[in-house]
Scaffold this active site. Structure first.
Site, PDB file in Angstrom:
ATOM      1  N   LEU A 100       0.767  -1.125   0.039  1.00 54.83           N
ATOM      2  CA  LEU A 100      -0.096  -0.054  -0.068  1.00 54.83           C
ATOM      3  C   LEU A 100       0.888   1.083   0.122  1.00 54.83           C
ATOM      4  O   LEU A 100       1.850   1.375   0.814  1.00 54.83           O
ATOM      5  CB  LEU A 100      -0.909  -0.060   1.177  1.00 54.83           C
ATOM      6  N   HIS A 101       0.470   2.554  -0.755  1.00 53.87           N
ATOM      7  CA  HIS A 101       1.363   3.642  -1.049  1.00 53.87           C
ATOM      8  C   HIS A 101      -0.024   4.598  -0.409  1.00 53.87           C
ATOM      9  O   HIS A 101      -1.110   4.361  -0.254  1.00 53.87           O
ATOM     10  CB  HIS A 101       1.598   3.875  -2.197  1.00 53.87           C
TER      11      HIS A 101
ATOM     12  N   HIS B   9      -3.139   4.134  -1.967  1.00 57.24           N
ATOM     13  CA  HIS B   9      -4.272   3.381  -1.366  1.00 57.24           C
ATOM     14  C   HIS B   9      -4.720   4.040  -0.053  1.00 57.24           C
ATOM     15  O   HIS B   9      -5.732   4.117   0.232  1.00 57.24           O
ATOM     16  CB  HIS B   9      -3.454   2.088  -0.804  1.00 57.24           C
TER      17      HIS B   9
ATOM     18  N   ARG C 264       4.051  -0.861  -8.424  1.00 55.08           N
ATOM     19  CA  ARG C 264       4.991  -1.341  -9.445  1.00 55.08           C
ATOM     20  C   ARG C 264       6.042  -0.154  -9.493  1.00 55.08           C
ATOM     21  O   ARG C 264       7.268  -0.561  -9.960  1.00 55.08           O
ATOM     22  CB  ARG C 264       4.297  -1.729 -10.772  1.00 55.08           C
TER      23      ARG C 264
ATOM     24  N   GLY D 112      -9.744   2.688  -7.659  1.00 54.86           N
ATOM     25  CA  GLY D 112      -8.930   4.233  -8.047  1.00 54.86           C
ATOM     26  C   GLY D 112      -8.954   4.226  -9.750  1.00 54.86           C
ATOM     27  O   GLY D 112      -9.079   3.151 -10.222  1.00 54.86           O
ATOM     28  N   LYS D 113      -9.024   5.336 -10.065  1.00 51.63           N
ATOM     29  CA  LYS D 113      -9.318   5.784 -11.599  1.00 51.63           C
ATOM     30  C   LYS D 113      -8.044   5.478 -12.261  1.00 51.63           C
ATOM     31  O   LYS D 113      -8.075   5.776 -13.659  1.00 51.63           O
ATOM     32  CB  LYS D 113      -9.845   7.033 -11.837  1.00 51.63           C
ATOM     33  N   LYS D 114      -6.865   5.291 -11.630  1.00 47.19           N
ATOM     34  CA  LYS D 114      -5.938   4.894 -12.425  1.00 47.19           C
ATOM     35  C   LYS D 114      -5.830   3.697 -13.276  1.00 47.19           C
ATOM     36  O   LYS D 114      -5.441   3.551 -14.515  1.00 47.19           O
ATOM     37  CB  LYS D 114      -4.473   4.690 -11.661  1.00 47.19           C
ATOM     38  N   ASP D 115      -6.826   2.704 -12.662  1.00 47.90           N
ATOM     39  CA  ASP D 115      -7.188   1.633 -13.202  1.00 47.90           C
ATOM     40  C   ASP D 115      -8.525   1.860 -13.759  1.00 47.90           C
ATOM     41  O   ASP D 115      -9.402   1.124 -13.649  1.00 47.90           O
ATOM     42  CB  ASP D 115      -7.115   0.367 -12.342  1.00 47.90           C
TER      43      ASP D 115
HETATM   44  O1  PAF Z   1      -6.354  -3.014  -8.360  1.00 51.17           O
HETATM   45  C1  PAF Z   1      -6.212  -4.022  -7.713  1.00 51.17           C
HETATM   46  O2  PAF Z   1      -5.105  -3.899  -6.846  1.00 51.17           O
HETATM   47  C2  PAF Z   1      -6.543  -5.271  -7.989  1.00 51.17           C
HETATM   48  O3  PAF Z   1      -6.493  -5.557  -9.433  1.00 51.17           O
HETATM   49  C3  PAF Z   1      -8.135  -5.766  -7.203  1.00 51.17           C
HETATM   50  C4  PAF Z   1      -9.068  -4.964  -7.676  1.00 51.17           C
HETATM   51  C5  PAF Z   1      -7.756  -5.870  -5.798  1.00 51.17           C
HETATM   52  C6  PAF Z   1      -8.101  -7.310  -7.496  1.00 51.17           C
HETATM   53  O4  PAF Z   1      -7.247  -8.264  -7.238  1.00 51.17           O
END
Ligand code: PAF
Length: 279
Positions: A28-29, A32, A185, A145-148
């Site tokens: 976690l950063h 998060h 990452r 998060g909206k990064k993803d």
């Molecule tokens: O975004 C993430 O960290 C992962 O894809 C998630 C949503 C926790 C599912 O493993």
């Protein structure tokens, strides 16, 4: 703050409502932590904030970074406690996926595009684990998060299409001072790569959204090439913000400029939401 490691214990917990879930893979950063703080705000003083920490094996393809994905439960627990979580749910893979598990969830449209094109099976792994976490925790809301951005869109589709009664909230990307999107990452980048990685954000922000799609993409690619010569673009696309289908120009619908760039073996993603241009 309570630590739960057994799925049965998690399923049996009756938290004060609203229950708000923040699904994570740990490491976690501050990004998060911002999600957990937002979950705390949404839950109020009386509600229950659950953070799941699970490095989900089914969303990593062969040769991806599952083994080397950073894991540090003690530090993560501290981050969760500081950000206001009530429960950390840290299940074991063997319990989440019994050896004869034979059901998974596949989203068949949005998952084919962008990251899905270069990571086959990735979003089936995400959909399956998120559905399992939602079933176990039974939250009223879940925060992503909206990064993803693509992941968020797919999870909204999952919840809609399977009639899951949970409200999905997306939160703005949290960034380092130089604009690089926070990501677990980023820790894999060496100093030179880290310096160049900030160019992704600069290049996206510099995009001339009045240009036709191919010219816009060419401009961003050129800037990235100049400022981040170590970066190898996996994809850089102008897409409709809802369907994620490629578009030729920003027009009367919101658009998204989405990028995935490799630095060595580390694949970073980022995106820019673009407002509709009214004619
Ligand atoms: O975004 C993430 O960290 C992962 O894809 C998630 C949503 C926790 C599912 O493993």
């Amino acid at each position: 703050m309570r630590l739960i490691e057994k799925t049965a214990e998690m399923a049996a917990l009756v938290g004060q409502t609203p229950v708000v879930l923040v699904p994570t893979m740990g490491a976690l950063h501050d990004g998060h932590a911002a999600l957990v703080r937002e979950a705390r705000r949404l839950a109020g003083r009386r509600g229950t904030v659950v953070v799941s920490i699970f490095v989900n094996p089914t969303q990593f393809g062969p040769g991806e970074d599952f083994e080397r994905y950073p894991r540090n439960l003690d530090a993560d627990r501290e981050t969760c406690a500081r950000a206001g979580a009530d429960v950390v749910f840290h299940p074991q893979a063997a319990e989440m996926y019994p050896p004869d598990a034979s059901v998974s969830i596949t989203e068949t449209s949005l998952s084919q595009l962008l990251c899905g094109a270069s990571r086959p099976g990735h979003f089936a792994g995400v959909c399956t684990v998120v559905a399992k976490l939602l079933n176990l925790v039974e939250p009223d809301l879940a925060v992503f998060g909206k990064k993803d951005y693509q992941q968020l869109a797919i999870i909204r589709r999952l919840v809609r299409d399977l009639n899951m009664g949970v409200d999905i909230r997306g939160m703005e990307t949290v960034r380092e001072e130089d604009g690089l999107a926070m990501s677990s990452r980023n820790a894999f980048l060496n100093e030179t790569e880290r310096g160049q990685a900030a160019a992704i954000r600069r290049a996206l922000l510099a995009a001339d959204v009045s240009l036709p799609g191919d010219e816009l993409i060419a401009g961003v690619t050129r800037q990235l090439g100049e400022q981040a010569p170590l970066g190898k673009v996996d994809y850089l696309e102008l897409v409709d913000a809802e369907s994620l289908e490629r578009i030729n120009r920003v027009a009367d619908r919101p658009a998204l400029l989405a990028a995935a760039v490799f630095f060595g073996k580390t694949r970073l993603i980022d995106n820019l939401e673009i407002k509709a241009i009214s004619s």
